[in-house]
Design a protein around this motif. Sequence first.
Motif, PDB file in Angstrom:
ATOM      1  N   MET A 176      20.180 -22.698 -33.788  1.00  0.00           N
ATOM      2  CA  MET A 176      21.041 -23.628 -34.532  1.00  0.00           C
ATOM      3  C   MET A 176      21.455 -24.781 -33.625  1.00  0.00           C
ATOM      4  O   MET A 176      22.223 -24.605 -32.675  1.00  0.00           O
ATOM      5  N   LEU A 177      20.935 -25.961 -33.933  1.00  0.00           N
ATOM      6  CA  LEU A 177      21.294 -27.158 -33.169  1.00  0.00           C
ATOM      7  C   LEU A 177      22.292 -27.979 -33.983  1.00  0.00           C
ATOM      8  O   LEU A 177      22.075 -28.249 -35.176  1.00  0.00           O
ATOM      9  N   THR A 178      23.359 -28.383 -33.343  1.00  0.00           N
ATOM     10  CA  THR A 178      24.439 -29.087 -34.031  1.00  0.00           C
ATOM     11  C   THR A 178      24.256 -30.597 -33.960  1.00  0.00           C
ATOM     12  O   THR A 178      23.428 -31.118 -33.213  1.00  0.00           O
ATOM     13  N   HIS A 179      25.073 -31.295 -34.734  1.00  0.00           N
ATOM     14  CA  HIS A 179      25.067 -32.757 -34.685  1.00  0.00           C
ATOM     15  C   HIS A 179      25.406 -33.243 -33.276  1.00  0.00           C
ATOM     16  O   HIS A 179      24.801 -34.204 -32.784  1.00  0.00           O
ATOM     17  N   SER A 184      24.124 -35.975 -28.278  1.00  0.00           N
ATOM     18  CA  SER A 184      24.275 -36.041 -26.818  1.00  0.00           C
ATOM     19  C   SER A 184      22.909 -36.096 -26.145  1.00  0.00           C
ATOM     20  O   SER A 184      22.691 -36.871 -25.205  1.00  0.00           O
ATOM     21  N   ASN A 185      21.959 -35.286 -26.625  1.00  0.00           N
ATOM     22  CA  ASN A 185      20.617 -35.285 -26.061  1.00  0.00           C
ATOM     23  C   ASN A 185      19.928 -36.621 -26.299  1.00  0.00           C
ATOM     24  O   ASN A 185      19.309 -37.190 -25.396  1.00  0.00           O
ATOM     25  N   GLY A 186      20.047 -37.127 -27.514  1.00  0.00           N
ATOM     26  CA  GLY A 186      19.404 -38.398 -27.844  1.00  0.00           C
ATOM     27  C   GLY A 186      19.937 -39.552 -27.023  1.00  0.00           C
ATOM     28  O   GLY A 186      19.170 -40.393 -26.532  1.00  0.00           O
ATOM     29  N   ARG A 187      21.242 -39.609 -26.867  1.00  0.00           N
ATOM     30  CA  ARG A 187      21.836 -40.705 -26.076  1.00  0.00           C
ATOM     31  C   ARG A 187      21.435 -40.614 -24.613  1.00  0.00           C
ATOM     32  O   ARG A 187      21.132 -41.630 -23.972  1.00  0.00           O
ATOM     33  N   ALA A 188      21.416 -39.388 -24.072  1.00  0.00           N
ATOM     34  CA  ALA A 188      21.040 -39.217 -22.670  1.00  0.00           C
ATOM     35  C   ALA A 188      19.597 -39.659 -22.427  1.00  0.00           C
ATOM     36  O   ALA A 188      19.301 -40.335 -21.433  1.00  0.00           O
ATOM     37  N   LEU A 326      14.991 -33.841 -12.836  1.00  0.00           N
ATOM     38  CA  LEU A 326      16.419 -33.592 -12.623  1.00  0.00           C
ATOM     39  C   LEU A 326      17.115 -33.275 -13.946  1.00  0.00           C
ATOM     40  O   LEU A 326      16.697 -33.762 -15.001  1.00  0.00           O
ATOM     41  N   PRO A 327      18.180 -32.480 -13.922  1.00  0.00           N
ATOM     42  CA  PRO A 327      18.931 -32.234 -15.157  1.00  0.00           C
ATOM     43  C   PRO A 327      19.386 -33.555 -15.773  1.00  0.00           C
ATOM     44  O   PRO A 327      19.813 -34.466 -15.066  1.00  0.00           O
ATOM     45  N   ILE A 328      19.298 -33.660 -17.098  1.00  0.00           N
ATOM     46  CA  ILE A 328      19.715 -34.894 -17.757  1.00  0.00           C
ATOM     47  C   ILE A 328      21.240 -34.912 -17.891  1.00  0.00           C
ATOM     48  O   ILE A 328      21.909 -33.894 -17.699  1.00  0.00           O
ATOM     49  N   ASP A 329      21.783 -36.073 -18.237  1.00  0.00           N
ATOM     50  CA  ASP A 329      23.226 -36.200 -18.430  1.00  0.00           C
ATOM     51  C   ASP A 329      23.712 -35.183 -19.467  1.00  0.00           C
ATOM     52  O   ASP A 329      23.105 -35.023 -20.532  1.00  0.00           O
ATOM     53  N   GLY A 330      24.785 -34.493 -19.142  1.00  0.00           N
ATOM     54  CA  GLY A 330      25.378 -33.538 -20.070  1.00  0.00           C
ATOM     55  C   GLY A 330      24.851 -32.130 -19.946  1.00  0.00           C
ATOM     56  O   GLY A 330      25.316 -31.233 -20.648  1.00  0.00           O
ATOM     57  N   VAL A 331      23.859 -31.911 -19.050  1.00  0.00           N
ATOM     58  CA  VAL A 331      23.277 -30.581 -18.888  1.00  0.00           C
ATOM     59  C   VAL A 331      23.349 -30.165 -17.425  1.00  0.00           C
ATOM     60  O   VAL A 331      23.031 -30.964 -16.534  1.00  0.00           O
ATOM     61  N   GLU A 332      23.774 -28.939 -17.190  1.00  0.00           N
ATOM     62  CA  GLU A 332      23.765 -28.367 -15.840  1.00  0.00           C
ATOM     63  C   GLU A 332      22.677 -27.311 -15.757  1.00  0.00           C
ATOM     64  O   GLU A 332      22.426 -26.591 -16.730  1.00  0.00           O
ATOM     65  N   VAL A 333      22.050 -27.218 -14.597  1.00  0.00           N
ATOM     66  CA  VAL A 333      21.003 -26.221 -14.372  1.00  0.00           C
ATOM     67  C   VAL A 333      21.321 -25.453 -13.102  1.00  0.00           C
ATOM     68  O   VAL A 333      21.743 -26.035 -12.100  1.00  0.00           O
ATOM     69  N   ARG A 334      21.129 -24.139 -13.138  1.00  0.00           N
ATOM     70  CA  ARG A 334      21.238 -23.341 -11.923  1.00  0.00           C
ATOM     71  C   ARG A 334      20.118 -22.299 -11.912  1.00  0.00           C
ATOM     72  O   ARG A 334      19.551 -21.960 -12.960  1.00  0.00           O
ATOM     73  N   ILE A 335      19.805 -21.810 -10.733  1.00  0.00           N
ATOM     74  CA  ILE A 335      18.841 -20.738 -10.553  1.00  0.00           C
ATOM     75  C   ILE A 335      19.634 -19.492 -10.167  1.00  0.00           C
ATOM     76  O   ILE A 335      20.460 -19.529  -9.246  1.00  0.00           O
ATOM     77  N   ALA A 336      19.376 -18.392 -10.872  1.00  0.00           N
ATOM     78  CA  ALA A 336      20.182 -17.188 -10.647  1.00  0.00           C
ATOM     79  C   ALA A 336      19.293 -15.961 -10.488  1.00  0.00           C
ATOM     80  O   ALA A 336      18.144 -15.929 -10.951  1.00  0.00           O
ATOM     81  N   ASP A 337      19.845 -14.953  -9.830  1.00  0.00           N
ATOM     82  CA  ASP A 337      19.115 -13.696  -9.672  1.00  0.00           C
ATOM     83  C   ASP A 337      19.311 -12.829 -10.912  1.00  0.00           C
ATOM     84  O   ASP A 337      19.916 -13.262 -11.911  1.00  0.00           O
ATOM     85  N   GLY A 338      18.812 -11.604 -10.869  1.00  0.00           N
ATOM     86  CA  GLY A 338      18.883 -10.717 -12.022  1.00  0.00           C
ATOM     87  C   GLY A 338      20.288 -10.321 -12.422  1.00  0.00           C
ATOM     88  O   GLY A 338      20.502  -9.852 -13.546  1.00  0.00           O
ATOM     89  N   ASP A 339      21.248 -10.543 -11.527  1.00  0.00           N
ATOM     90  CA  ASP A 339      22.651 -10.250 -11.839  1.00  0.00           C
ATOM     91  C   ASP A 339      23.440 -11.515 -12.147  1.00  0.00           C
ATOM     92  O   ASP A 339      24.675 -11.514 -12.096  1.00  0.00           O
ATOM     93  N   ASP A 340      22.720 -12.609 -12.445  1.00  0.00           N
ATOM     94  CA  ASP A 340      23.324 -13.902 -12.804  1.00  0.00           C
ATOM     95  C   ASP A 340      24.095 -14.546 -11.654  1.00  0.00           C
ATOM     96  O   ASP A 340      24.982 -15.373 -11.876  1.00  0.00           O
ATOM     97  N   ARG A 341      23.736 -14.204 -10.414  1.00  0.00           N
ATOM     98  CA  ARG A 341      24.373 -14.837  -9.263  1.00  0.00           C
ATOM     99  C   ARG A 341      23.543 -16.029  -8.824  1.00  0.00           C
ATOM    100  O   ARG A 341      22.318 -15.910  -8.643  1.00  0.00           O
ATOM    101  N   PRO A 342      24.173 -17.200  -8.648  1.00  0.00           N
ATOM    102  CA  PRO A 342      23.435 -18.405  -8.262  1.00  0.00           C
ATOM    103  C   PRO A 342      22.700 -18.229  -6.941  1.00  0.00           C
ATOM    104  O   PRO A 342      23.204 -17.588  -6.005  1.00  0.00           O
TER     105      PRO A 342
END
Length: 505
Positions: A176-179, A184-188, A326-342
């Motif tokens: 489900m993608l919202t307005h 935000s994606n389109g403007r970025a 690179l991550p676009i405006d409004g989006v953060e990216v991280r790499i995590a292990d199997g326990d969700d630790r960055p």
Amino acid sequence: MNANIFATFEAIAREAGEAPFLETDDGQVLSYAQMLGLTARYANALTRLGVTPGDRVAVQVDKSAQNFCLYLATLRLGAIYLPLNTAYQLGELQYFLEDAEPRVFVCAPADYPTKSELAARHGVAHTLTLSDDGSGTLRALAAGESDSFTTAQAQPDDVAIIIYTSGTTGRPKGAMLTHANLLSNGRALTKLWGFTDKDVLLHALPLFHAHGLFISSHCALLSKSRILFLKKFNAEQVLALLPRATVMVGVPTFYTRLLDQPGFTAASAATMRVFISGSAPLLAETNREFEQRTGQIVLERYGMTESAIIASNPFAGERRIGSVGLPIDGVEVRIADGDDRPLAADQVGGIQIRGSGVMKGYWRKPEKTAEEFTADGWFRTGDLGTLSADGYLTIVGRAKDLVISGGYNVYPKEVEMAIDALPGVVESAVIGVPDRDFGEAVTAVVVRKDESLVGDGIITPLKSQLANYKVPKHVHFVTELPRNAMGKVLKNVLRDTYGKTGTAA
């Protein structure tokens, strides 16, 4: 303030007026003003059928200007647009009608007898038709409607689109993608890729996929650009149109097929300011060949149905071949292990994201939605990657076994079940292997009990059961599948073994 994304499009379109918005293969030109009139007529027609904000409008028709305006009209009246791949067979279609419960279903006129009966059995109130030339019952219904329509009020968190995506287990899930997600994606992207009203977008992507439906087209709408709207990709046609265009957004297949054209040179691409690729991996050698031929590096980006675009190589700046940028405006990216630790820079782990582009959730699957998010609110993409010290994201594989072929998601279990049901088959495993044309080719590894069974005996019957993009391109026969101590098929071993594509065995 109306958060309906069409309210933003409408304000921009009124400024653009008679400026050309969309030009079709046969030379018909639709102005921004005409687009407003057509979307109003469609919105009025749908309203007359009882469609209200929040209702679903399911569409399975060929690409056309009318189809695109139907999408915009659905946004305009606050309903939820549900695009369906035109390759889906009746058995596949049944699931989506059951799960989404649309009020209206739109199909091709030739499909009306069988699909309207199926839709009626699943409670769809109205089945309409729309052909690629714009004719059909939808057009007839809209013909007498008014050219004006008051765009429905929407909240930022209201759902605008549901797009079904395949996972590695279970049935397809409706993202489900919202307005707010879309805007935000389109403007970025409009800012990042440098769209202006001087641009001409060459659009050869299908409309039942996020890539063609809104990723590039929203950039055009937000910048008052012109769109050259092709029904499908044809390398010779695209090559002939390049001198009239400035931007092309496509999948790797487009670029490999352009490179196969002797006339594709730096001179033929001289007006193009950027070529953008996504939806499947672009092989590094393809991009290097592209640069040698044109002097331009294809701009790779990374996205997924659940969040639209996540990262992109910059328009102005280093386009790093092999990286999705690179991550676009409004989006953060991280790499995590199997326990969700960055994890630290350059370490391989799960790609997790959060931000304004991430979906609201999966349609009617709150438990599945909760499973995909970490305790601190990050969405697990299921992809594996690394982040460099300077922030560039590189995809190294998928934690899930999803195959992306030609930009389309293929759920291996679905294909395996179809193969396993065939006479002479003991069991099968479906993988994706690198392919110059499709990014990945669907490949089946089959254990057979009938030695006379050959590749065509697998491929031919599947063509009547599955969408063509799900049908294996290659079939290999083995005496047994490799397994670990727990009995799980080792698909990584199969990918290593069959990583170089070959003909069906």
